[in-house]
Design a protein around this motif. Structure first.
Motif, PDB file in Angstrom:
ATOM      1  N   MET A   1       0.846  -1.186   0.000  1.00 38.42           N
ATOM      2  CA  MET A   1       0.000   0.000   0.000  1.00 38.42           C
ATOM      3  C   MET A   1       0.887   1.244   0.000  1.00 38.42           C
ATOM      4  O   MET A   1       1.934   1.279   0.626  1.00 38.42           O
ATOM      5  CB  MET A   1      -0.902  -0.010   1.221  1.00 38.42           C
ATOM      6  CG  MET A   1      -1.816   1.157   1.255  1.00 38.42           C
ATOM      7  SD  MET A   1      -3.125   0.858   2.448  1.00 38.42           S
ATOM      8  CE  MET A   1      -3.441   2.502   2.935  1.00 38.42           C
ATOM      9  N   VAL A   2       0.448   2.265  -0.657  1.00 40.30           N
ATOM     10  CA  VAL A   2       1.204   3.500  -0.768  1.00 40.30           C
ATOM     11  C   VAL A   2       0.862   4.399   0.420  1.00 40.30           C
ATOM     12  O   VAL A   2      -0.300   4.633   0.729  1.00 40.30           O
ATOM     13  CB  VAL A   2       0.855   4.214  -2.090  1.00 40.30           C
ATOM     14  CG1 VAL A   2       1.564   5.548  -2.182  1.00 40.30           C
ATOM     15  CG2 VAL A   2       1.197   3.336  -3.264  1.00 40.30           C
ATOM     16  N   GLN A   7       4.396  10.648  -0.759  1.00 38.76           N
ATOM     17  CA  GLN A   7       4.279  10.722  -2.207  1.00 38.76           C
ATOM     18  C   GLN A   7       4.905  12.016  -2.711  1.00 38.76           C
ATOM     19  O   GLN A   7       4.901  13.035  -2.031  1.00 38.76           O
ATOM     20  CB  GLN A   7       2.816  10.710  -2.627  1.00 38.76           C
ATOM     21  CG  GLN A   7       2.103   9.436  -2.298  1.00 38.76           C
ATOM     22  CD  GLN A   7       0.656   9.506  -2.745  1.00 38.76           C
ATOM     23  OE1 GLN A   7       0.321  10.269  -3.629  1.00 38.76           O
ATOM     24  NE2 GLN A   7      -0.173   8.713  -2.125  1.00 38.76           N
ATOM     25  N   THR A   8       5.387  11.952  -3.898  1.00 40.32           N
ATOM     26  CA  THR A   8       5.862  13.179  -4.525  1.00 40.32           C
ATOM     27  C   THR A   8       4.654  13.936  -5.061  1.00 40.32           C
ATOM     28  O   THR A   8       3.566  13.391  -5.191  1.00 40.32           O
ATOM     29  CB  THR A   8       6.825  12.863  -5.677  1.00 40.32           C
ATOM     30  OG1 THR A   8       6.102  12.175  -6.691  1.00 40.32           O
ATOM     31  CG2 THR A   8       7.995  12.039  -5.200  1.00 40.32           C
ATOM     32  N   GLN A  12       1.027  12.474  -6.557  1.00 38.91           N
ATOM     33  CA  GLN A  12      -0.256  12.911  -6.007  1.00 38.91           C
ATOM     34  C   GLN A  12      -1.154  13.467  -7.106  1.00 38.91           C
ATOM     35  O   GLN A  12      -2.344  13.169  -7.152  1.00 38.91           O
ATOM     36  CB  GLN A  12      -0.035  13.979  -4.935  1.00 38.91           C
ATOM     37  CG  GLN A  12       0.535  13.442  -3.648  1.00 38.91           C
ATOM     38  CD  GLN A  12       0.824  14.554  -2.652  1.00 38.91           C
ATOM     39  OE1 GLN A  12       0.958  15.720  -3.027  1.00 38.91           O
ATOM     40  NE2 GLN A  12       0.935  14.181  -1.392  1.00 38.91           N
ATOM     41  N   LEU A  13      -0.607  14.276  -7.989  1.00 41.31           N
ATOM     42  CA  LEU A  13      -1.401  14.853  -9.076  1.00 41.31           C
ATOM     43  C   LEU A  13      -1.880  13.780 -10.055  1.00 41.31           C
ATOM     44  O   LEU A  13      -3.005  13.844 -10.552  1.00 41.31           O
ATOM     45  CB  LEU A  13      -0.594  15.923  -9.817  1.00 41.31           C
ATOM     46  CG  LEU A  13      -0.371  17.213  -9.037  1.00 41.31           C
ATOM     47  CD1 LEU A  13       0.540  18.154  -9.824  1.00 41.31           C
ATOM     48  CD2 LEU A  13      -1.674  17.890  -8.718  1.00 41.31           C
ATOM     49  N   GLU A  14      -1.048  12.773 -10.314  1.00 39.07           N
ATOM     50  CA  GLU A  14      -1.470  11.686 -11.199  1.00 39.07           C
ATOM     51  C   GLU A  14      -2.652  10.928 -10.601  1.00 39.07           C
ATOM     52  O   GLU A  14      -3.602  10.610 -11.305  1.00 39.07           O
ATOM     53  CB  GLU A  14      -0.311  10.730 -11.445  1.00 39.07           C
ATOM     54  CG  GLU A  14       0.744  11.276 -12.384  1.00 39.07           C
ATOM     55  CD  GLU A  14       1.932  10.343 -12.523  1.00 39.07           C
ATOM     56  OE1 GLU A  14       1.904   9.232 -11.948  1.00 39.07           O
ATOM     57  OE2 GLU A  14       2.893  10.736 -13.194  1.00 39.07           O
TER      58      GLU A  14
END
Length: 91
Positions: A1-2, A7-8, A12-14
Motif C-alpha cells: 500500500m502506498v 508521495q511526490t 499525487q497529481l497523477e
C-alpha cells in the motif's frame, strides 16, 4: 500500500487526475468534474461525503417501532393482501 504522506507532488497529481469524477450537473449544465469521494459517485459538495443519518437507535428519539423498516414493510404487505383478497371476493 502506498503511504499518502510519502508521495511526490507528481504522484499525487497523477492519482488525483485518475480519480473518478462527480457526475452532478453544475449551474452551467455541465458535469461538476470534482473528484468523487472514494466509494461514491459524487463529490463532497454534491452529497458524497456523508452516507446519511445512522439507522436504528443510533439516530435519535425512538418512542416506538412504528416507522422501522420492518414495520413499514409489514404494513405494506398487509395492505397488499387485503387488496388482493377484496378483489377476489368482489368478482
Amino acid at each position: 500500500m502506498v503511504n499518502p504522506m510519502n508521495q511526490t507532488v507528481v504522484a499525487q497529481l497523477e492519482r488525483l487526475r485518475a480519480a473518478p469524477r462527480c457526475g452532478a450537473l453544475n449551474r452551467a449544465g455541465g458535469p461538476c468534474q470534482c473528484p468523487a469521494i472514494s466509494g461514491r459517485t459524487r463529490c463532497r459538495i454534491h452529497g458524497g461525503l456523508s452516507p446519511g443519518a445512522p439507522r436504528g437507535e443510533g439516530n435519535g428519539n425512538f418512542k416506538n417501532g412504528y416507522w422501522t423498516a420492518e414495520a413499514v414493510e409489514e404494513r405494506r404487505w398487509t395492505k397488499e393482501m387485503v387488496e388482493l383478497y377484496t378483489k377476489v371476493t368482489d368478482e
